[in-house]
Every structure is written in structure tokens, then in C-alpha cells.
Scaffold this active site. Structure first.
Site, PDB file in Angstrom:
ATOM      1  N   SER A   1    -106.981 -75.883 -14.880  1.00 28.98           N
ATOM      2  CA  SER A   1    -105.794 -75.973 -14.672  1.00 28.98           C
ATOM      3  C   SER A   1    -105.231 -77.335 -14.901  1.00 28.98           C
ATOM      4  O   SER A   1    -106.063 -78.157 -15.378  1.00 28.98           O
ATOM      5  CB  SER A   1    -105.830 -75.826 -12.945  1.00 28.98           C
TER       6      SER A   1
ATOM      7  N   TYR B   1    -108.797 -77.483  -4.153  1.00 30.71           N
ATOM      8  CA  TYR B   1    -108.542 -76.933  -5.629  1.00 30.71           C
ATOM      9  C   TYR B   1    -108.488 -77.769  -6.632  1.00 30.71           C
ATOM     10  O   TYR B   1    -109.317 -77.734  -7.548  1.00 30.71           O
ATOM     11  CB  TYR B   1    -107.083 -76.205  -5.507  1.00 30.71           C
TER      12      TYR B   1
HETATM   13  P1  NAD Z   1    -104.629 -64.452  -9.380  1.00 30.84           P
HETATM   14  O1  NAD Z   1    -104.826 -64.530  -7.643  1.00 30.84           O
HETATM   15  O2  NAD Z   1    -103.854 -63.212  -9.827  1.00 30.84           O
HETATM   16  O3  NAD Z   1    -106.107 -63.965  -9.956  1.00 30.84           O
HETATM   17  C1  NAD Z   1    -107.514 -64.792  -9.452  1.00 30.84           C
HETATM   18  C2  NAD Z   1    -108.244 -63.527  -9.418  1.00 30.84           C
HETATM   19  O4  NAD Z   1    -109.428 -63.956  -8.917  1.00 30.84           O
HETATM   20  C3  NAD Z   1    -108.104 -62.166  -8.567  1.00 30.84           C
HETATM   21  O5  NAD Z   1    -107.861 -60.999  -9.243  1.00 30.84           O
HETATM   22  C4  NAD Z   1    -108.978 -62.321  -7.418  1.00 30.84           C
HETATM   23  O6  NAD Z   1    -109.203 -61.211  -6.870  1.00 30.84           O
HETATM   24  C5  NAD Z   1    -110.021 -63.172  -8.177  1.00 30.84           C
HETATM   25  N1  NAD Z   1    -111.388 -63.570  -7.312  1.00 30.84           N
HETATM   26  C6  NAD Z   1    -110.835 -64.453  -6.203  1.00 30.84           C
HETATM   27  N2  NAD Z   1    -112.124 -64.670  -5.790  1.00 30.84           N
HETATM   28  C7  NAD Z   1    -113.086 -63.880  -6.536  1.00 30.84           C
HETATM   29  C8  NAD Z   1    -114.609 -63.752  -6.482  1.00 30.84           C
HETATM   30  N3  NAD Z   1    -115.284 -64.407  -5.440  1.00 30.84           N
HETATM   31  N4  NAD Z   1    -115.144 -63.061  -7.380  1.00 30.84           N
HETATM   32  C9  NAD Z   1    -114.505 -62.322  -8.244  1.00 30.84           C
HETATM   33  N5  NAD Z   1    -113.170 -62.692  -8.383  1.00 30.84           N
HETATM   34  C10 NAD Z   1    -112.380 -63.419  -7.687  1.00 30.84           C
HETATM   35  O7  NAD Z   1    -104.130 -65.688  -9.849  1.00 30.84           O
HETATM   36  P2  NAD Z   1    -104.093 -66.168 -11.398  1.00 30.84           P
HETATM   37  O8  NAD Z   1    -102.970 -67.391 -11.374  1.00 30.84           O
HETATM   38  O9  NAD Z   1    -104.303 -65.291 -12.436  1.00 30.84           O
HETATM   39  O10 NAD Z   1    -105.535 -67.156 -11.329  1.00 30.84           O
HETATM   40  C11 NAD Z   1    -106.325 -67.102 -12.482  1.00 30.84           C
HETATM   41  C12 NAD Z   1    -106.960 -68.171 -12.682  1.00 30.84           C
HETATM   42  O11 NAD Z   1    -106.060 -69.092 -13.164  1.00 30.84           O
HETATM   43  C13 NAD Z   1    -107.472 -69.278 -11.383  1.00 30.84           C
HETATM   44  O12 NAD Z   1    -108.936 -69.880 -11.920  1.00 30.84           O
HETATM   45  C14 NAD Z   1    -106.562 -69.998 -11.235  1.00 30.84           C
HETATM   46  O13 NAD Z   1    -106.820 -71.272 -10.587  1.00 30.84           O
HETATM   47  C15 NAD Z   1    -106.053 -70.489 -12.629  1.00 30.84           C
HETATM   48  N6  NAD Z   1    -104.806 -71.158 -12.813  1.00 30.84           N
HETATM   49  C16 NAD Z   1    -103.575 -70.406 -12.520  1.00 30.84           C
HETATM   50  C17 NAD Z   1    -102.434 -71.149 -12.515  1.00 30.84           C
HETATM   51  C18 NAD Z   1    -101.146 -70.443 -12.327  1.00 30.84           C
HETATM   52  O14 NAD Z   1    -100.032 -70.894 -12.354  1.00 30.84           O
HETATM   53  N7  NAD Z   1    -101.148 -68.891 -11.751  1.00 30.84           N
HETATM   54  C19 NAD Z   1    -102.244 -72.521 -12.842  1.00 30.84           C
HETATM   55  C20 NAD Z   1    -103.386 -73.118 -13.469  1.00 30.84           C
HETATM   56  C21 NAD Z   1    -104.636 -72.383 -13.256  1.00 30.84           C
END
Ligand code: NAD
Length: 286
Positions: A171, A184
């Protein structure tokens, strides 16, 4: 004349649909947390590029199966495997099942992640442990199984120049402090040095390890930051490029980073953030 760009009125662009080259043909990928958001988009992009894909999920089997159907529709194989990435035995079982079904693993995308936010003085140990457990320990457990398999198999030149690729989804908060989200930000800061330290250690085995650091991407994790016009306007103050990112844009970066086109890219955090890390508070001269 001074031209003022009013960013709120710039439309969301239509992303170009590049011809799909099968850059990852013959490769087997595991994408964690792939039933939604960025993980789902990465899984579909890897599938489109010719990889067979494991959709890992912890809840919501129907959404995981739907993503598998989309990948199969494009001609690649896909299976949904349930595993909590924070649980060592479940992670090991997921790798065993993948190797039984696909023969090996060439690509791990460490994507699963979550937020549990609180003011620092109210942050409970349970919230701290949950976020570190999934976002950092989960990436460690999966990366360790991947490295074991990559080293066991070695390079298969007809498949890829490298023995394997690990892509950590970190991130912008691996470098931007985040008040109210200390657990986080700590987890993502940890991912940065974990990724670089693994990269240093496994490079001689031709194993590539990199991160993508997304900025604000339109997914369920941050819906409160974009789902009303007022929230979206506030968000744009943090983004020099003046738009939110789409999950597919992370998918495209992931395909490139996992392909042999990026074979000399190693130990790198690739920021895909519309300039969020450019200190936008200084946009007007500071
Ligand atoms: P999201 O909530 O759609 O996806 C996260 C996924 O991780 C979900 O499908 C959830 O079920 C799964 N998950 C949670 N705990 C878990 C576990 N114990 N075992 C297996 N799966 C698990 O959100 P996203 O935005 O798609 O996030 C994906 C990644 O991107 C994350 O690591 C998040 O920190 C990172 N991220 C997202 C953003 C953003 O703006 N959306 C920005 C920076 C980083």
C-alpha cells in the site's frame, strides 16, 4: 491567462483494452483474497494472460466460484480454495492442493488484507493482532510455502526465465503514516522490509520478489472514501492525478511484474497511486 484545472469535472477515462498477449501461458498462480476487489481483478488479469489460477478465499464461496467461471470462460483453468492466510496449516494445505491439481506454483500474489480501524488509544490487542496476522503474517506464511516450491522445482526455461515470482500487495501506507490506522500502516511497513529481505535472500535462486503499492483503488475496503460525491471530493485532494484507481489497473501492473518482461525487476515497490506519494499538500508550493 492563468488556467485553473477543475479536477472534479475530469471524467473517469475509458481504460484501453490492450490486445491480450498470453504473457503467462503455462504458469500456475495463487492469488490470495481473490473473491473481491484488487485480488479478483489480478486473478482475472493473470487468467487472461494465460495463467491457470487458484482463487483463494476465506468467505463467500459463490463469489470465488464466479471468478473461476470467468477465468475458465477465457480458456485458462481456475479452482477456488478456501484458506485463512493467517493459519499455517490452512496455507500449507492450500499449497499442497494446488500442487496436486496444477503440478506446481509459479506465481504467488499475496493480496489478502483487511483494516480494523480505531483511534490509537482505543486500538485493542485483538484488532492489532488480526490486522498484523492477515496482512503481514499471512504474506509471510504464503511466501515461505512459495519459496519452498520454487526452490524444489527450479527454473523451467520453457515456462519462465525465473523459478518463481512473489508479488506482495502492499500500500502507499508502507511509506505514508496513517493516523487512526496504526495497525494497518505497521502491517504494510512490515511488508516492505519483509519483501525486500526475502528478495535479497532468494535472488540467487532466480526467484523474483516485488510489491505493488496501490493508492486509492475503488474496492469494498475503502468504500466510505468514494461512495458519496463529498467523500470523493475529499479523496481527490490526496491524489495529484485527480481520479480514483480501478482494480483492473492493478491487474495490468501485476501481469507485467509477473511476466518475463519484468525479469530484471527485483525487490521493488511499484507505486500505482496517481501520485498520492508525491506530497500533494505541496501542490501549490507549500
Ligand atoms: P477487499 O476487501 O475487496 O479484498 C480483501 C480480500 O482479502 C477479501 O476478499 C477478503 O475476504 C480477503 N481476506 C481477508 N482476510 C483474509 C484471510 N484471513 N485469508 C484469506 N483472505 C482474506 O479489498 P481490496 O481493496 O481489494 O484489498 C486487497 C489488498 O489491496 C489488501 O491487501 C489491501 O490492503 C490492499 N490495498 C487496497 C487499497 C485500496 O484502495 N483498495 C489500497 C492499498 C492497498
Amino acid at each position: 491567462m492563468n488556467v485553473q484545472v477543475t479536477h472534479a469535472h475530469l471524467p473517469q477515462p475509458v481504460l484501453p483494452s490492450c490486445p491480450v498477449q498470453k504473457l503467462l501461458r503455462g504458469q500456475k498462480a495463487i492469488v490470495t483474497g481473490a473473491s473481491s476487489g484488487i485480488g479478483r481483478a489480478i486473478a482475472l488479469a493473470l487468467g487472461n494472460a494465460g495463467a491457470d489460477v487458484v482463487i483463494n478465499y476465506v468467505a463467500g464461496e459463490d463469489k470465488a466460484e464466479e471468478a473461476c467461471d470467468q477465468i475458465r470462460h477465457g480458456g485458462s483453468r481456475a479452482i477456488a480454495l478456501r484458506a485463512d492466510v493467517a493459519d499455517e496449516a490452512q496455507v500449507q494445505a492450500m499449497f499442497r492442493q494446488t500442487i496436486e491439481r496444477f503440478g506446481t506454483v509459479d506465481i504467488l500474489v499475496n493480496n489478502a488484507g483487511l483494516q480494523q480501524d480505531a483511534n490509537f488509544e482505543d486500538l485493542s490487542l485483538a484488532q492489532w493482532n488480526k490486522v498484523i496476522g492477515v496482512n503481514l503474517t499471512g504474506q509471510f506464511l504464503c511466501a515461505r510455502e512459495a519459496v519452498r516450491e520454487f526452490k524444489r522445482r527450479g527454473v523451467q526455461a520453457e515456462i519462465s526465465c525465473s523459478a518463481g515470482k512473489i508479488l506482495c500487495i502492499s500500500s502507499v501506507h508502507e511509506v505514508i503514516p496513517w493516523a487512526g490506522h496504526v495497525n494497518y500502516a505497521a502491517s504494510k511497513g512490515g511488508v516492505m522490509l519483509m519483501m525486500k529481505s526475502i528478495a535479497q535472500e532468494v535472488a540467487p535462486y532466480r526467484i523474483r520478489v516485488n510489491s505493488i503499492c496501490p493508492g486509492a483503488i475503488r474496492t469494498p475496503i475503502n468504500m466510505q472514501a468514494w461512495d458519496t460525491p463529498a467523500a470523493y471530493d475529499e479523496l481527490l485532494k490526496l491524489i495529484p492525478y485527480k481520479r480514483i484507481g480501478e482494480p483492473e489497473e492493478i491487474g495490468r501492473a501485476a501481469v507485467w511484474l509477473c511476466s518475463d518482461y519484468a525479469d530484471y525487476v527485483h525487490g521493488v515497490s511499484l507505486f500505482v497511486d496517481g501520485g498520492m506519494t508525491l506530497y500533494p499538500g505541496f501542490e501549490t508550493g507549500g
